[in-house]
Design a protein around this motif. Structure first.
Motif, PDB file in Angstrom:
ATOM      1  N   SER A 124       0.862  -1.178   0.000  1.00 54.10           N
ATOM      2  CA  SER A 124       0.000   0.000   0.000  1.00 54.10           C
ATOM      3  C   SER A 124       0.896   1.225   0.000  1.00 54.10           C
ATOM      4  CB  SER A 124      -0.924   0.018   1.228  1.00 54.10           C
ATOM      5  OG  SER A 124      -0.179   0.305   2.401  1.00 54.10           O
ATOM      6  N   ILE A 125       0.338   2.367  -0.331  1.00 56.21           N
ATOM      7  CA  ILE A 125       1.135   3.592  -0.372  1.00 56.21           C
ATOM      8  C   ILE A 125       1.623   3.972   1.022  1.00 56.21           C
ATOM      9  CG2 ILE A 125      -0.730   5.288  -0.073  1.00 56.21           C
ATOM     10  CD1 ILE A 125       2.119   5.467  -2.692  1.00 56.21           C
ATOM     11  N   GLU A 126       0.904   3.533   2.059  1.00 56.67           N
ATOM     12  CA  GLU A 126       1.294   3.831   3.432  1.00 56.67           C
ATOM     13  C   GLU A 126       2.609   3.158   3.812  1.00 56.67           C
ATOM     14  OE1 GLU A 126      -1.773   2.880   2.580  1.00 56.67           O
ATOM     15  OE2 GLU A 126      -2.869   4.769   2.926  1.00 56.67           O
ATOM     16  N   ASP A 127       3.016   2.137   3.056  1.00 62.32           N
ATOM     17  CA  ASP A 127       4.282   1.456   3.334  1.00 62.32           C
ATOM     18  C   ASP A 127       5.470   2.404   3.194  1.00 62.32           C
ATOM     19  OD1 ASP A 127       3.160  -0.956   3.963  1.00 62.32           O
ATOM     20  OD2 ASP A 127       3.419  -1.825   1.966  1.00 62.32           O
ATOM     21  N   ILE A 128       5.324   3.452   2.400  1.00 60.88           N
ATOM     22  CA  ILE A 128       6.396   4.443   2.275  1.00 60.88           C
ATOM     23  C   ILE A 128       6.675   5.064   3.638  1.00 60.88           C
ATOM     24  CG2 ILE A 128       7.053   6.664   1.262  1.00 60.88           C
ATOM     25  CD1 ILE A 128       5.451   5.906  -1.199  1.00 60.88           C
ATOM     26  N   THR A 129       5.618   5.393   4.353  1.00 55.07           N
ATOM     27  CA  THR A 129       5.769   5.981   5.690  1.00 55.07           C
ATOM     28  C   THR A 129       6.228   4.928   6.686  1.00 55.07           C
ATOM     29  OG1 THR A 129       4.029   7.593   5.213  1.00 55.07           O
ATOM     30  CG2 THR A 129       4.560   7.201   7.532  1.00 55.07           C
ATOM     31  N   ARG A 130       5.606   3.758   6.659  1.00 52.71           N
ATOM     32  CA  ARG A 130       5.934   2.710   7.630  1.00 52.71           C
ATOM     33  C   ARG A 130       7.386   2.260   7.506  1.00 52.71           C
ATOM     34  NH1 ARG A 130       0.312   0.934   7.052  1.00 52.71           N
ATOM     35  NH2 ARG A 130       0.814  -0.233   5.158  1.00 52.71           N
ATOM     36  N   GLN A 131       7.892   2.223   6.274  1.00 49.31           N
ATOM     37  CA  GLN A 131       9.268   1.764   6.059  1.00 49.31           C
ATOM     38  C   GLN A 131      10.280   2.909   6.087  1.00 49.31           C
ATOM     39  OE1 GLN A 131       9.608  -0.859   2.599  1.00 49.31           O
ATOM     40  NE2 GLN A 131       7.487  -1.531   2.851  1.00 49.31           N
ATOM     41  N   GLY A 132       9.794   4.138   6.237  1.00 50.32           N
ATOM     42  CA  GLY A 132      10.693   5.290   6.298  1.00 50.32           C
ATOM     43  C   GLY A 132      11.463   5.510   5.011  1.00 50.32           C
ATOM     44  N   LEU A 150      -1.645  11.823  -1.331  1.00 54.68           N
ATOM     45  CA  LEU A 150      -1.837  10.508  -0.727  1.00 54.68           C
ATOM     46  C   LEU A 150      -1.379  10.452   0.724  1.00 54.68           C
ATOM     47  CD1 LEU A 150      -0.718   8.362  -3.796  1.00 54.68           C
ATOM     48  CD2 LEU A 150      -3.034   8.514  -2.870  1.00 54.68           C
ATOM     49  N   GLY A 151      -0.938  11.586   1.251  1.00 57.14           N
ATOM     50  CA  GLY A 151      -0.615  11.669   2.671  1.00 57.14           C
ATOM     51  C   GLY A 151       0.824  11.381   3.040  1.00 57.14           C
ATOM     52  N   ILE A 152       1.725  11.341   2.061  1.00 57.16           N
ATOM     53  CA  ILE A 152       3.131  11.113   2.367  1.00 57.16           C
ATOM     54  C   ILE A 152       3.733  12.382   2.981  1.00 57.16           C
ATOM     55  CG2 ILE A 152       5.393  10.514   1.432  1.00 57.16           C
ATOM     56  CD1 ILE A 152       3.239   8.268   1.407  1.00 57.16           C
ATOM     57  N   ASP A 153       4.434  12.231   4.088  1.00 54.81           N
ATOM     58  CA  ASP A 153       5.067  13.359   4.764  1.00 54.81           C
ATOM     59  C   ASP A 153       6.105  13.988   3.840  1.00 54.81           C
ATOM     60  OD1 ASP A 153       6.658  15.046   6.460  1.00 54.81           O
ATOM     61  OD2 ASP A 153       5.950  13.907   8.196  1.00 54.81           O
ATOM     62  N   GLU A 154       6.058  15.308   3.742  1.00 51.07           N
ATOM     63  CA  GLU A 154       6.984  15.999   2.843  1.00 51.07           C
ATOM     64  C   GLU A 154       8.442  15.789   3.240  1.00 51.07           C
ATOM     65  OE1 GLU A 154       6.916  20.041   0.188  1.00 51.07           O
ATOM     66  OE2 GLU A 154       5.923  20.060   2.150  1.00 51.07           O
ATOM     67  N   GLU A 155       8.695  15.453   4.503  1.00 52.64           N
ATOM     68  CA  GLU A 155      10.065  15.197   4.939  1.00 52.64           C
ATOM     69  C   GLU A 155      10.647  13.953   4.274  1.00 52.64           C
ATOM     70  OE1 GLU A 155      10.355  15.060   9.153  1.00 52.64           O
ATOM     71  OE2 GLU A 155       9.860  17.186   9.432  1.00 52.64           O
ATOM     72  N   GLN A 156       9.780  13.089   3.758  1.00 48.33           N
ATOM     73  CA  GLN A 156      10.261  11.884   3.080  1.00 48.33           C
ATOM     74  C   GLN A 156      10.507  12.111   1.592  1.00 48.33           C
ATOM     75  OE1 GLN A 156       7.096   9.215   5.305  1.00 48.33           O
ATOM     76  NE2 GLN A 156       8.649   7.893   4.385  1.00 48.33           N
ATOM     77  N   ILE A 157      10.164  13.309   1.112  1.00 49.25           N
ATOM     78  CA  ILE A 157      10.355  13.643  -0.301  1.00 49.25           C
ATOM     79  C   ILE A 157      11.625  14.472  -0.447  1.00 49.25           C
ATOM     80  CG2 ILE A 157       9.369  14.759  -2.322  1.00 49.25           C
ATOM     81  CD1 ILE A 157       6.607  14.352  -1.063  1.00 49.25           C
ATOM     82  N   VAL A 204       2.037   2.390  -9.119  1.00 54.55           N
ATOM     83  CA  VAL A 204       1.503   3.353 -10.082  1.00 54.55           C
ATOM     84  C   VAL A 204       0.813   4.469  -9.307  1.00 54.55           C
ATOM     85  CG1 VAL A 204      -0.072   3.734 -11.999  1.00 54.55           C
ATOM     86  CG2 VAL A 204       1.207   1.575 -11.843  1.00 54.55           C
ATOM     87  N   LEU A 205       1.306   5.697  -9.477  1.00 57.34           N
ATOM     88  CA  LEU A 205       0.720   6.851  -8.793  1.00 57.34           C
ATOM     89  C   LEU A 205      -0.458   7.434  -9.560  1.00 57.34           C
ATOM     90  CD1 LEU A 205       3.936   8.736  -7.597  1.00 57.34           C
ATOM     91  CD2 LEU A 205       2.258   7.575  -6.150  1.00 57.34           C
ATOM     92  N   SER A 206      -0.380   7.435 -10.884  1.00 52.45           N
ATOM     93  CA  SER A 206      -1.498   7.945 -11.685  1.00 52.45           C
ATOM     94  C   SER A 206      -1.371   7.464 -13.117  1.00 52.45           C
ATOM     95  CB  SER A 206      -1.548   9.480 -11.651  1.00 52.45           C
ATOM     96  OG  SER A 206      -0.512  10.044 -12.426  1.00 52.45           O
ATOM     97  N   GLU A 207      -2.499   7.319 -13.773  1.00 56.61           N
ATOM     98  CA  GLU A 207      -2.564   7.042 -15.197  1.00 56.61           C
ATOM     99  C   GLU A 207      -3.514   8.052 -15.793  1.00 56.61           C
ATOM    100  OE1 GLU A 207      -1.929   2.713 -16.534  1.00 56.61           O
ATOM    101  OE2 GLU A 207      -3.130   2.526 -14.704  1.00 56.61           O
ATOM    102  N   SER A 208      -2.962   8.984 -16.530  1.00 50.31           N
ATOM    103  CA  SER A 208      -3.759  10.087 -17.062  1.00 50.31           C
ATOM    104  C   SER A 208      -3.252  10.409 -18.459  1.00 50.31           C
ATOM    105  CB  SER A 208      -3.664  11.294 -16.115  1.00 50.31           C
ATOM    106  OG  SER A 208      -4.517  12.324 -16.528  1.00 50.31           O
ATOM    107  N   ALA A 209      -3.309  11.686 -18.825  1.00 47.65           N
ATOM    108  CA  ALA A 209      -2.826  12.107 -20.140  1.00 47.65           C
ATOM    109  C   ALA A 209      -2.128  13.453 -20.010  1.00 47.65           C
ATOM    110  CB  ALA A 209      -3.982  12.210 -21.133  1.00 47.65           C
TER     111      ALA A 209
END
Length: 244
Positions: A124-132, A150-157, A204-209
């Motif tokens: 899940s996308i929350e794994d980014i936060t859980r795994q740091g 999606l709620g990812i903390d900006e400190e992780q970006i 996959v974060l998004s599929e658009s155009a």
């Protein structure tokens, strides 16, 4: 009488086209193969499409007038400066009311890429936060915007100045993930001497155009004229491809 009216409408149409071309500012970034810098100026699929669209709309257009800027600066300019056309821009629900849109240009899949030597598994996308995990992204790019939505903390970006620097960060394993357009990411790595086989998409974060994004206060008549011209250009290209 009908002849004079027709001539008058033609002259008015030409005047509007000339006025619009004089007023529009064209901005893009390094996002190959859609738009990128060459020794001879800006090139790419979207630049070719823009050139044909402007000609079809009756505008005199010089591709050398396209300004190449870092994405964050280009995006802010297109948000606030009337008569600015920005490309190639992913059209999303969050951005829908921020611009007027002309397109589509092409499909665009935005993914999280991981290094094959440091595999990342996301259920899940929350794994980014859980795994740091640390994620490379470009400020105001769709990848960064989707992570924040999606709620990812900006400190992780970790914001990279350019897509090439973001690619280098992942290639050198200074980050765990890279949020970017999948096709463009692989193209960049190959062009800059990095092995695209090193990385693989894990989410996959998004599929658009991709679209041409026009500053929202720009005369809607200009946008309508461009969209009609683009529709005709794409129809001609499709007919040509089918005829081959």
């Amino acid at each position: 009488m009908l002849f004079r009216l027709a001539v008058g409408m033609l002259l008015l149409s030409s005047a509007i086209a000339s006025m619009a071309e004089d007023r529009l500012t064209f901005i893009t970034e390094e996002y190959p193969p859609f738009n990128y810098a060459t020794e001879n100026g800006v090139a790419g699929f979207a630049v070719s499409l823009l050139t044909d669209m402007m000609a079809e709309a009756g505008y005199e257009f010089d591709p050398s007038a396209v300004r190449l800027l870092p994405w964050a600066r280009a995006y802010e300019t297109a948000l606030h400066v009337p008569n600015t056309l920005l490309f190639s821009t992913t059209r999303t629900t969050a951005r829908e009311s921020l611009f007027q849109w002309v397109g589509p240009i092409a499909p665009d899949r935005v993914v999280l890429l991981a290094h094959r030597d440091a595999p990342v598994s996301l259920s899940s996308i929350e794994d980014i936060t859980r795994q740091g995990l640390k994620v490379a992204a470009i400020r105001e790019d769709i990848g960064a915007q989707r992570l924040l939505e999606l709620g990812i903390d900006e400190e992780q970006i970790l914001y990279a100045f350019s897509n090439q620097s973001a690619a280098s960060m992942l290639s050198a394993q200074r980050v765990d993930l890279w949020a970017y357009g999948e096709e463009v990411a692989y193209w960049l790595m190959e062009q800059h001497g990095m092995d695209p086989e090193q990385v693989a998409p894990v989410w996959v974060l998004s599929e658009s155009a991709l679209y041409f994004a026009v500053q929202k206060d720009t005369d809607p008549a200009i946008v309508e004229r461009l969209q009609a011209a683009l529709d005709r250009v794409q129809a001609k290209r499709q007919a040509h491809d089918h005829a081959r």
